[in-house]
Write a protein that holds these residues in place. Structure first.
Motif, short mmCIF file in Angstrom:
data_model
loop_
_atom_site.label_atom_id
_atom_site.label_comp_id
_atom_site.label_asym_id
_atom_site.label_seq_id
_atom_site.Cartn_x
_atom_site.Cartn_y
_atom_site.Cartn_z
N MET A 80 49.99 24.98 6.06
CA MET A 80 49.37 25.47 7.27
C MET A 80 48.26 26.46 6.95
SD MET A 80 49.41 25.15 10.45
CE MET A 80 48.67 25.97 11.81
N GLY A 81 48.43 27.23 5.90
CA GLY A 81 47.42 28.22 5.54
C GLY A 81 46.07 27.60 5.28
N GLY A 83 40.54 26.28 7.17
CA GLY A 83 39.52 25.31 7.55
C GLY A 83 39.11 25.47 9.00
N LEU A 84 40.08 25.75 9.86
CA LEU A 84 39.79 25.97 11.28
C LEU A 84 38.93 27.21 11.46
CD1 LEU A 84 40.10 25.33 14.27
CD2 LEU A 84 42.30 26.54 14.20
N ILE A 85 39.30 28.28 10.79
CA ILE A 85 38.53 29.52 10.88
C ILE A 85 37.09 29.28 10.41
CG2 ILE A 85 38.26 31.86 9.95
CD1 ILE A 85 41.36 32.03 10.01
N GLY A 86 36.94 28.59 9.30
CA GLY A 86 35.60 28.28 8.79
C GLY A 86 34.79 27.44 9.77
N GLY A 87 35.44 26.46 10.38
CA GLY A 87 34.75 25.63 11.36
C GLY A 87 34.33 26.41 12.59
N GLU A 95 37.22 36.46 16.29
CA GLU A 95 37.47 35.45 17.32
C GLU A 95 38.13 34.22 16.70
OE1 GLU A 95 33.75 36.16 20.36
OE2 GLU A 95 33.39 35.06 18.51
N ALA A 96 37.55 33.76 15.60
CA ALA A 96 38.08 32.57 14.94
C ALA A 96 39.52 32.78 14.49
CB ALA A 96 37.19 32.19 13.75
N GLU A 97 39.82 33.97 13.98
CA GLU A 97 41.17 34.27 13.54
C GLU A 97 42.16 34.25 14.71
OE1 GLU A 97 43.62 37.83 11.27
OE2 GLU A 97 41.44 37.81 11.15
N THR A 98 41.72 34.73 15.85
CA THR A 98 42.59 34.74 17.03
C THR A 98 42.86 33.32 17.51
OG1 THR A 98 41.76 36.92 17.67
CG2 THR A 98 42.89 35.65 19.36
N TYR A 99 41.83 32.49 17.57
CA TYR A 99 42.04 31.09 17.95
C TYR A 99 42.95 30.39 16.94
CZ TYR A 99 38.59 31.17 21.70
OH TYR A 99 37.92 31.45 22.87
N ALA A 100 42.74 30.62 15.66
CA ALA A 100 43.58 30.00 14.64
C ALA A 100 45.04 30.44 14.78
CB ALA A 100 43.05 30.33 13.24
#
Length: 90
Positions: free
Chosen positions: A1-2, A7-11, A21-26
């Motif tokens: 999962m990590g 990858g999600l945070i990078g995207g 923001e990206a970290e919160t969505y992830a």
């Protein structure tokens, strides 16, 4: 999962979100949520938000507050993240 979260945070940051923001969505995805992104002209933004609201979207600001109350120390989303005032989590 990590690795998937990374990858999600990078995207998300490549799409223009801040690292916080990206970290919160992830974190929302890590906790079992679904992330829906929409690319649309500004003229359609209100319609898109309306459709998401009708489908049961959550306010990520409020959800993240609850996570922080439970001890989560990750990213933050605030008014600067969404200048329309509709809530960045929508």
């Amino acid at each position: 999962m990590g690795a998937a979260a990374g990858g999600l945070i990078g995207g998300l940051t490549a799409a223009g979100l801040s690292a916080d923001e990206a970290e919160t969505y992830a974190e929302g995805v890590r906790r079992g949520g679904t992330l829906v992104t929409v690319r649309a002209d500004e003229s359609r933004a209100e319609r898109v938000l309306s459709i998401l609201d009708q489908a049961g979207s959550i306010d990520l600001d409020q959800r993240a507050e609850g996570w922080r109350a439970q001890g989560w120390t990750g990213g933050t989303i605030g008014p600067a993240a969404d200048d329309r005032g509709t809530g960045a989590g929508r």
